[in-house]
Motif scaffolding. Sequence first.
Motif, mmCIF file in Angstrom:
data_model
loop_
_atom_site.group_PDB
_atom_site.id
_atom_site.type_symbol
_atom_site.label_atom_id
_atom_site.label_comp_id
_atom_site.label_asym_id
_atom_site.label_seq_id
_atom_site.Cartn_x
_atom_site.Cartn_y
_atom_site.Cartn_z
ATOM 1 N N ILE A 254 5.785 -14.100 7.141
ATOM 2 C CA ILE A 254 5.277 -13.090 6.210
ATOM 3 C C ILE A 254 5.616 -11.706 6.767
ATOM 4 O O ILE A 254 5.307 -11.394 7.915
ATOM 5 N N THR A 255 6.265 -10.902 5.938
ATOM 6 C CA THR A 255 6.634 -9.543 6.321
ATOM 7 C C THR A 255 5.813 -8.535 5.516
ATOM 8 O O THR A 255 5.067 -8.914 4.608
ATOM 9 N N ILE B 53 3.199 -6.293 0.359
ATOM 10 C CA ILE B 53 3.308 -5.293 -0.706
ATOM 11 C C ILE B 53 3.508 -5.982 -2.052
ATOM 12 O O ILE B 53 2.918 -5.575 -3.057
ATOM 13 N N ALA B 54 4.308 -7.043 -2.084
ATOM 14 C CA ALA B 54 4.491 -7.807 -3.318
ATOM 15 C C ALA B 54 3.166 -8.434 -3.763
ATOM 16 O O ALA B 54 2.853 -8.463 -4.964
ATOM 17 N N GLN C 297 -2.760 -1.873 10.025
ATOM 18 C CA GLN C 297 -4.035 -2.477 10.404
ATOM 19 C C GLN C 297 -4.107 -3.956 10.024
ATOM 20 O O GLN C 297 -5.053 -4.632 10.379
ATOM 21 N N HIS C 298 -3.107 -4.457 9.317
ATOM 22 C CA HIS C 298 -3.077 -5.851 8.886
ATOM 23 C C HIS C 298 -2.129 -6.686 9.742
ATOM 24 O O HIS C 298 -1.448 -7.567 9.239
ATOM 25 N N LYS C 299 -2.097 -6.426 11.016
ATOM 26 C CA LYS C 299 -1.168 -7.133 11.908
ATOM 27 C C LYS C 299 -1.417 -8.645 11.918
ATOM 28 O O LYS C 299 -0.491 -9.414 12.113
ATOM 29 N N ILE D 52 2.312 -17.259 0.326
ATOM 30 C CA ILE D 52 3.102 -18.344 0.914
ATOM 31 C C ILE D 52 4.530 -18.177 0.422
ATOM 32 O O ILE D 52 4.778 -18.058 -0.777
ATOM 33 N N LYS D 53 5.450 -18.153 1.350
ATOM 34 C CA LYS D 53 6.859 -18.003 0.994
ATOM 35 C C LYS D 53 7.376 -19.304 0.391
ATOM 36 O O LYS D 53 6.995 -20.391 0.797
#
Length: 156
Positions: free
Chosen positions: A7-8, A13-14, A87-89, A142-143
């Motif tokens: 997850i990137t 953002i999507a 902040q969402h690392k 989930i990709k």
Amino acid sequence: MIAQFNITDKDLIAQQKNAIKISKFHRKARLMQLMVFYLFLVYILAFSRLSTDNFMFGLSLCLILTPVVWKSYEYAIISQFKGILKQHKNSLGDFTLKLSDEGFTKESRNLTEKFQWDDLKQLKEDRERYFLYFTDLFAITIKKELKNMNTEEVKM
């Protein structure tokens, strides 16, 4: 079944863009933004002592600008989200998804989340990802393209 994916920030953002389109919260917030815009414009026009023709022109202009104001909400929310993405690392990186009859577990180096199938409220997707919604705003991404499986294995 065990699936592995990465997850990137683009995926998150999507997910946020998808939530803006479908969630009740964002729909209400957008409507509130439009109402404030309309009230502000009517207030300005009413106190500027314009003639009736100019006042009607101002209201017409307001209606023409409605799509711009509607789209500006998404732009503002995404810009704000990009600012707090650091902040969402725990939501970024390599993940392993373990599926079972009872539910599934999403694991990463820093985070383990367990979900029951009954808690799933909505499933949305785009070309590259699935968005599993558990509340109006909380979702996991989930990709579709997995690291450890090819397309034929995923379909099975």
